[in-house]
Design a protein around this motif. Sequence first.
Motif, PDB file in Angstrom:
ATOM      1  N   GLU A  62       0.831  -1.200   0.000  1.00 41.63           N
ATOM      2  CA  GLU A  62       0.000   0.000   0.000  1.00 41.63           C
ATOM      3  C   GLU A  62       0.866   1.252   0.000  1.00 41.63           C
ATOM      4  O   GLU A  62       0.524   2.263  -0.616  1.00 41.63           O
ATOM      5  CB  GLU A  62      -0.912   0.003   1.239  1.00 41.63           C
ATOM      6  CG  GLU A  62      -1.860   1.199   1.296  1.00 41.63           C
ATOM      7  CD  GLU A  62      -2.733   1.173   2.534  1.00 41.63           C
ATOM      8  OE1 GLU A  62      -3.699   1.939   2.590  1.00 41.63           O
ATOM      9  OE2 GLU A  62      -2.427   0.385   3.446  1.00 41.63           O
ATOM     10  N   PRO A 130      -7.258  -4.336  -7.111  1.00 40.80           N
ATOM     11  CA  PRO A 130      -7.947  -5.509  -6.525  1.00 40.80           C
ATOM     12  C   PRO A 130      -7.072  -6.757  -6.472  1.00 40.80           C
ATOM     13  O   PRO A 130      -7.169  -7.543  -5.525  1.00 40.80           O
ATOM     14  CB  PRO A 130      -9.147  -5.707  -7.461  1.00 40.80           C
ATOM     15  CG  PRO A 130      -9.334  -4.409  -8.151  1.00 40.80           C
ATOM     16  CD  PRO A 130      -7.966  -3.830  -8.302  1.00 40.80           C
ATOM     17  N   THR A 135      -6.913  -1.660  -0.576  1.00 44.66           N
ATOM     18  CA  THR A 135      -8.257  -1.139  -0.306  1.00 44.66           C
ATOM     19  C   THR A 135      -8.259   0.384  -0.311  1.00 44.66           C
ATOM     20  O   THR A 135      -8.625   1.011   0.676  1.00 44.66           O
ATOM     21  CB  THR A 135      -8.784  -1.654   1.046  1.00 44.66           C
ATOM     22  OG1 THR A 135      -7.837  -1.303   2.084  1.00 44.66           O
ATOM     23  CG2 THR A 135      -8.990  -3.155   1.028  1.00 44.66           C
ATOM     24  N   ASP A 137      -9.618   4.007  -1.050  1.00 46.38           N
ATOM     25  CA  ASP A 137     -10.955   4.571  -1.168  1.00 46.38           C
ATOM     26  C   ASP A 137     -11.170   5.093  -2.584  1.00 46.38           C
ATOM     27  O   ASP A 137     -10.297   5.752  -3.159  1.00 46.38           O
ATOM     28  CB  ASP A 137     -11.141   5.695  -0.150  1.00 46.38           C
ATOM     29  CG  ASP A 137     -12.553   6.241  -0.163  1.00 46.38           C
ATOM     30  OD1 ASP A 137     -13.487   5.498   0.173  1.00 46.38           O
ATOM     31  OD2 ASP A 137     -12.712   7.419  -0.530  1.00 46.38           O
TER      32      ASP A 137
END
Length: 274
Positions: A62, A130, A135, A137
């Motif tokens: 991330e 994905p 995840t 936003d």
Amino acid sequence: MEGIYGIWLRDITKFFRDKARLFGSFTMPILFLLIFGGGLSGTMESMMGQMTGADGDFNYVEFVFPGIVAMTLLMTSIFSSLSIIEDKDFGYMKEILVSPVSRVSIAIGKMLGAATVACIQGIILFMLIPFLGLTYDFVSLLLVLPFMFLFACALSGLGLLIASVIRSTQGFQMIVQILVMPMIFLSGALFPINNMPAWMHTIVMLNPVTYGVDVMKKIMIDVDSLSPEVVEAMGLNLEIFGRLITIPEQILFIAVFAVVLVLLATVSFRRTNA
């Protein structure tokens, strides 16, 4: 405006028609994701857990994904300017220079075309989210798009400036390779930059890509949900002379940088192609 639109449309059309370029442009970003995201994620997350005492709060993939997108914008924006040298070699530039289109419009059209192509490639990378188990936003992804285009315009201006003074494709590629890799590794795109030596930290703060990467990470990553220790360890608190730099200030810097680069590139373009 018609001249700018025509040049912009030509670059976009060339991009979508060149299937090899479209496919090959993702090789480096995906390679970096596999090497840094897959190979170093466990090590980096373990180190961050030991440093902050907050195991599980740091997701290295991330953290690195916005940097990979920024790297794609950088490489695509600058290398797209190589078409200027190719147009000179094939005679297209001579044809367009004798047209009623001003040299300023040619430079702006080339810059917008390169920035648009870079943003398209950056947006396509979002399709990997994905599959990477991330995840982000959806609203954050929408908010980052205008800044991505601004950032790509600034980098395209840099590429345009280089292409306007270099007369060979080999020379352009050599100069760009010398610039691109340090700009990537000294920007915080792939790893935190808060523990670098003082002299290297100075280079980091002079690197415009640093601010682009930081803004993209702060928009895409939910920083408020992270502990202050993790935010500090990730290097998301950029400071100059002990003062924290805000997102609006970084965006303003990128905007000014873009305007200055476009002006310099336009002046250089007019002189070298007079």
